[in-house]
Enzyme design. Structure first.
Site, PDB file in Angstrom:
ATOM      1  N   LEU A  81      80.910  73.782  40.471  1.00 20.09           N
ATOM      2  CA  LEU A  81      82.354  73.845  40.258  1.00 20.09           C
ATOM      3  C   LEU A  81      82.765  74.917  39.262  1.00 20.09           C
ATOM      4  CD1 LEU A  81      82.957  69.985  40.257  1.00 20.09           C
ATOM      5  CD2 LEU A  81      83.406  71.566  42.136  1.00 20.09           C
ATOM      6  N   ASN A 135      90.176  67.402  45.177  1.00 15.76           N
ATOM      7  CA  ASN A 135      88.742  67.198  45.395  1.00 15.76           C
ATOM      8  C   ASN A 135      88.336  65.921  44.668  1.00 15.76           C
ATOM      9  OD1 ASN A 135      85.981  67.198  45.450  1.00 15.76           O
ATOM     10  ND2 ASN A 135      85.717  69.232  44.557  1.00 15.76           N
ATOM     11  N   CYS A 138      84.150  64.581  42.804  1.00 15.18           N
ATOM     12  CA  CYS A 138      83.623  64.738  41.444  1.00 15.18           C
ATOM     13  C   CYS A 138      83.313  63.386  40.824  1.00 15.18           C
ATOM     14  CB  CYS A 138      84.652  65.428  40.559  1.00 15.18           C
ATOM     15  SG  CYS A 138      85.357  66.879  41.296  1.00 15.18           S
ATOM     16  N   ILE A 199      85.463  67.355  56.301  1.00 17.23           N
ATOM     17  CA  ILE A 199      84.682  66.740  55.245  1.00 17.23           C
ATOM     18  C   ILE A 199      84.310  67.767  54.169  1.00 17.23           C
ATOM     19  CG2 ILE A 199      83.679  64.949  56.671  1.00 17.23           C
ATOM     20  CD1 ILE A 199      81.140  66.620  56.989  1.00 17.23           C
ATOM     21  N   ASN A 200      84.101  67.283  52.948  1.00 15.66           N
ATOM     22  CA  ASN A 200      83.438  68.074  51.927  1.00 15.66           C
ATOM     23  C   ASN A 200      81.963  68.184  52.332  1.00 15.66           C
ATOM     24  OD1 ASN A 200      82.832  69.341  49.444  1.00 15.66           O
ATOM     25  ND2 ASN A 200      84.403  68.119  48.408  1.00 15.66           N
ATOM     26  N   GLY A 225      78.162  74.515  56.790  1.00 12.84           N
ATOM     27  CA  GLY A 225      77.819  75.397  57.906  1.00 12.84           C
ATOM     28  C   GLY A 225      77.705  74.649  59.214  1.00 12.84           C
ATOM     29  N   GLY A 251      84.311  71.532  58.472  1.00  9.02           N
ATOM     30  CA  GLY A 251      82.881  71.275  58.589  1.00  9.02           C
ATOM     31  C   GLY A 251      82.243  72.084  59.691  1.00  9.02           C
ATOM     32  N   GLY A 252      81.704  73.225  59.317  1.00  7.74           N
ATOM     33  CA  GLY A 252      80.923  74.009  60.268  1.00  7.74           C
ATOM     34  C   GLY A 252      81.732  74.743  61.316  1.00  7.74           C
TER      35      GLY A 252
END
Lengths: 313, 260
Positions: A81, A135, A138, A199-200, A225, A251-252
């Site tokens: 971060l 976010n 964390c 998604i993260n 990725g 996501g990717g």
């Protein structure tokens, strides 16, 4: 008749609650810097929105190296971060962002609910900020380091605190590292979030068998990725059929075909992440590709395909 | 200064030794903007695996649009590059990063080890002409003689004095190239180095001890090369982190925390 319908460009405008975007293609936080890094390679005006690198109240130095490692069709990162902090963001990064012609969404992160609220309150006063993305992956320092995004009650509390602190549109970015992401999404929906993004990264790991050491100094890191796309797509589909608010798929996504899958699964918009690294032209190519797909389908609007997945055989 | 995403075309690929291939690419926009010490990010395949571009120092750039990369095959990405044939396309982003700073008017010494020799030829060809003849000393090291034969000649053609070292003693000094530096330091106004980290650590320390300005070109794994991923971190002096892609790849030796 055919020539008429194909001649009219499809309607690409979408809304994430009160946040109105010219098109559904955004760049994901942490993969697009503060915009200026890509200004020579990407026409920033074409982006639906630009989500900046996550900002904390104070600058953060990040993790020791090595911080990134490539894996099969993906990469692991443990950047930690690293960011310039709120004050430098406002004074050094916003002047460019205000002029770049794209909607600006500021990703925020904190160690406590108070920090999220302070960030939201201060950014509300900054000209040119169009929305916030929160976010919640964390750790909550005051609750023993458990990530806000893994406990529905904590995610709900962050959402309420941010919503109370700002009148900007608020997107909550969900972590996939949970048992039931739909429950997380429901909790933030009921707490007033304007949209969810997901998604993260998925927490992963890689080992160098020659040195018998982890490949990341942090040992574990976030996987992103193309490797994570099927997981992300499944989660977006589950969340979209659970919540009443718009969903942003992440996501990717590297091609228009990838993006269209997310739109069909129920996402109102998409964010391009790791693809910006290996193909800075990805976001623009994806936007063009979605428009071409709509035209080929005879669709007059992006809304014709959002959530239009056919699940009956 | 700006960077470009350019679909280059392979003009030639020369196998210099068992280890080194030289890729000559037609990349007119990048070649025109390139400065010694800068790098490009090259796509190393046409599929999603390997996924990320790889950073390469610019080995030479010419006014006719030719851009040269020196490639050592170490993994799948570089293996792919070594199989490219003339006419093939290769996507590049560049020129990137902060290059060498040619501030001196006196004699300079270049110290290159292995694939780290790559950016030094571009540098040597851009040294001010008043210091080029007989005042550029180049120290080159590698595993074995075959890696150095072609490159040694090219530095000599630029008017540089060349001394070599090999791990196996097959050419020049039998040992580390950094062991040649103490004899070359007196009179040098500035030292430029690129190579294995341990070699550059020795070179940097020798220069710092002698009060001679030294610039080193560092490498790190990086995802973007643009300052966005923040992955290519090194330990900087004063307990800081520095990013190879934006703060470097060329650093003043005083900016780096040389370890151990």
């Amino acid at each position: 008749m055919d020539t008429l319908t194909t001649a009219v460009p499809p309607e690409m405008k979408i809304s994430l609650g009160p946040l109105h975007l010219a098109n559904p293609v955004m760049t994901a936080s942490g993969t697009f810097g503060y915009g200026a890094e890509f200004s020579n390679l990407v026409d920033l005006q074409r982006l639906g929105a630009l989500v900046v690198k996550g900002i904390s109240l104070e600058p953060r130095p990040g993790n020791p190296p090595p911080r990134v490692v490539e894996t099969a069709c993906g990469m692991l990162n443990a950047i930690g971060l690293e960011n310039v902090g709120l004050d430098r963001f406002i004074h050094q990064k916003m002047p460019f962002l205000r002029t770049c012609g794209s909607r600006i969404i500021v990703n925020i992160l904190g160690d406590s609910i108070d920090e999220y609220a302070i960030l939201a309150e201060k950014l509300t006063l900054v000209t040119g900020v169009d929305g916030l993305e929160v976010n919640i992956s964390c750790p909550n320092v005051k609750k023993g380091g458990v990530a806000f995004g893994t406990v529905p009650e904590m995610a709900a509390a962050v959402t309420r605190a941010v919503k109370n602190a700002t009148d900007l549109p608020v997107i909550i970015k969900l972590s996939p590292n949970v048992t039931d992401i739909a429950a997380m999404a429901k909790a933030v929906d009921e707490s007033g979030a304007d949209a969810v993004s997901l998604i993260n990264t998925l927490i992963g790991m890689a080992i160098d068998i020659h040195s018998q050491k982890p490949k990341l100094a942090n040992i574990i890191g976030g996987l992103s990725g193309p490797a994570i796309k099927p997981v992300a797509l499944r989660m977006v589909w589950q969340v979209a059929r659970t919540v009443s608010i718009p969903v942003v798929g992440i996501g990717g996504i590297g091609t228009a075909e990838d993006a269209i899958e997310f739109l069909l699964a129920g996402a109102s918009a998409v964010q391009i992440g790791t693809a910006n690294f290996y193909n800075p032209a990805a976001a623009e190519q994806i936007l063009t590709g979605i428009e071409a797909y709509l035209s080929r389908q005879g669709a007059s609007s992006i809304h014709d395909i959002i959530g239009s997945l056919r699940t009956t055989i | 200064m700006r960077e470009y995403q350019e679909n280059s075309v392979v003009q030639a690929i020369d196998r210099l030794s068992d280890s080194f291939h030289r890729l000559t690419l037609f990349a007119p926009r990048i070649a025109a903007a390139a400065r010694p010490g800068q790098f490009v990010m090259a796509s190393c395949g046409t599929t999603l695996d390997p996924l990320l571009r790889r950073p390469f120092s610019i080995h030479q750039a010419f006014a006719d649009g030719a851009l040269e990369l020196l490639v050592k095959v170490i993994g799948r990405g570089t293996s792919y590059l070594s199989t490219l044939r003339p006419g093939a396309e290769l996507s590049l982003i560049g020129p990137l990063g902060r290059g060498f700073h040619l501030t001196t008017h006196g004699p300079v010494t270049l110290v290159g080890g292995g694939i780290g020799i790559a950016p030094l030829l571009f540098l040597a060809s851009h040294l001010p002409t008043d210091s080029k003849i007989s005042t550029c000393t180049v120290l080159l090291g590698s595993r074995t003689n075959t890696d150095l034969l072609v490159l040694t000649e090219e530095f000599k053609q630029l008017g540089c004095q060349v001394r070599t070292a090999t791990d196996d003693g097959s050419l020049g000094h039998h040992g580390f190239v950094s062991e040649l530096l103490p004899a070359a330091l007196p009179g040098a106004h500035m030292v430029f180095t690129c190579g294995p980290h341990a070699m550059m650590t020795t070179v940097a320390r020798l220069c710092l001890d002698a009060g001679i300005r030294c610039e080193a070109s560092l490498e790190a794994h990086m995802a973007c090369g643009l300052g966005a991923c923040l992955g290519c971190t090194i330990h900087g002096a004063g307990n800081t982190y520095r990013h190879v892609c934006k703060h470097g790849p060329v650093f003043d030796a005083t900016e780096v925390a040389w370890t151990p």
